[in-house]
Design a protein around this motif. Structure first.
Motif, PDB file in Angstrom:
ATOM      1  N   TYR B  64      42.162 -35.380  34.258  1.00 19.68           N
ATOM      2  CA  TYR B  64      42.457 -35.215  32.742  1.00 19.68           C
ATOM      3  C   TYR B  64      41.345 -35.957  31.897  1.00 19.68           C
ATOM      4  CZ  TYR B  64      44.603 -36.076  28.157  1.00 19.68           C
ATOM      5  OH  TYR B  64      44.790 -36.129  26.924  1.00 19.68           O
ATOM      6  N   ASN B  67      37.978 -33.998  32.003  1.00 20.21           N
ATOM      7  CA  ASN B  67      38.037 -33.077  31.137  1.00 20.21           C
ATOM      8  C   ASN B  67      38.452 -33.192  29.663  1.00 20.21           C
ATOM      9  OD1 ASN B  67      37.410 -31.635  33.715  1.00 20.21           O
ATOM     10  ND2 ASN B  67      39.509 -31.189  34.076  1.00 20.21           N
ATOM     11  N   GLU B  68      39.475 -33.724  29.357  1.00 21.88           N
ATOM     12  CA  GLU B  68      39.739 -33.838  28.230  1.00 21.88           C
ATOM     13  C   GLU B  68      39.328 -34.905  27.026  1.00 21.88           C
ATOM     14  OE1 GLU B  68      41.588 -31.317  26.964  1.00 21.88           O
ATOM     15  OE2 GLU B  68      41.461 -30.582  28.868  1.00 21.88           O
ATOM     16  N   LYS B  72      35.021 -33.966  26.441  1.00 22.26           N
ATOM     17  CA  LYS B  72      35.037 -33.396  25.276  1.00 22.26           C
ATOM     18  C   LYS B  72      34.036 -34.151  24.208  1.00 22.26           C
ATOM     19  CE  LYS B  72      39.120 -30.504  25.037  1.00 22.26           C
ATOM     20  NZ  LYS B  72      40.472 -30.234  24.791  1.00 22.26           N
TER      21      LYS B  72
END
Lengths: 201, 201
Positions: B64, B67-68, B72
């Protein structure tokens, strides 16, 4: 004959050492009593609960860090900027000594307890927060002195002191996770940069 | 009919949420089962122990965050130096959302577990250390790109990335202790200074 003060202090010392090596939750009243060599009845004579004992542990740690760590690191025998470096060097040597003795890097007793207990116990959280804010003061005073002596550009000494203290907690956390005191020496060298205004495009 | 994967995932989600809000030690298998709506027999079918479940939670948190959060924050849609600021702004907005919902600032799930468990469980400590070292990589790449574009002076991008990541953990710890997300915004602004060589006398 052992005094009442000795018994109380022995309980505090046992709780401090056991919780520092492991955690708040993993150390129970029974183990603290066994380590301190006192009966449970005696424990509850001094402390209504493990939480009350922990608040007493924090008070004594607070006094110790103010006098023995912050007081010595930020003593005025060397130029102010060098005192910041001395503070980080003391974190390194303190954790190195613990690692050499136990094989483990314990990190910051306040930071450990803050991470574990801040959402679970307001009294513990507030006491650690109070210590953190007090710990920023000698750093801010040192930065102010450095500015007055022309050793630092014009900065906000209070905000910069908070950044330096937070950085100290961060590198202690990372060093504990790596179980390697070298992290403290390597990253401690960056601390002074936190107070220099960044000039990036 | 619910699949085996759903049951396993529900156990992981419950453990993740309960431990993040409190701590590893304060959350037991019984409470996790109750929260997830599964029987103890089913739990032990998937996980030999709470420790094994925690390692699975960490694996999913790792995915998580890569990726998140990291993915970002350090995406190449804005200039590299601004990505560092975006990373710290994301820490602020993430913790603000948690505080708004629960009334408490939970901090970093990796940092919390590292503080509590590093001296008590080598597998957990090593997994978090592995995540920390991986998290430093996109920061180092971003700093390298900023140097190549002339936005930063010549620095050691790997050492500077480690300092920035440790600083992020430190301000999360202090913000949790103050139970105030504003700490993250105020201190996050100092992060870029960690990569500028200090010029003090």
């Amino acid at each position: 004959m052992e005094s009442v003060t000795d018994t109380r202090q022995r309980i505090i010392n046992s709780a401090r050492d056991l919780m520092f090596a492991r955690s708040y939750s993993e150390v129970g009243v029974q183990e603290i009593c066994r380590d301190a060599g006192v009966q449970k009845g005696s424990f509850y004579h001094f402390f209504p609960s493990k939480r009350d004992l922990t608040l007493a542990v924090l008070d004594q740690l607070d006094t110790y860090f103010r006098n023995e760590v912050l007081g010595k690191a930020f003593a005025k025998d060397i130029p102010p900027v060098q005192r910041i470096s001395r503070f980080f060097e003391m974190l390194y040597s303190g954790q190195s000594a613990i690692k050499a003795e136990s094989g483990q890097l314990y990190g910051c007793p306040f930071g450990n307890l803050a991470c574990e207990m801040s959402t679970q116990d307001e009294a513990i959280r507030k006491k650690i927060d109070h210590f953190f804010q007090a710990a920023e003061q000698p750093i801010a005073e040192t930065l102010t002195e450095a500015m007055e002596q022309g050793d630092l550009p014009a900065i906000d000494p209070v905000a910069s002191a908070r950044a330096i203290f937070a950085y100290a907690e961060g590198i202690m956390l990372v060093a504990k996770t790596r179980n390697d005191p070298k992290v403290l020496r390597e990253l401690g060298n960056h601390a002074l940069q936190l107070v220099i205004p960044a000039t990036v495009s």
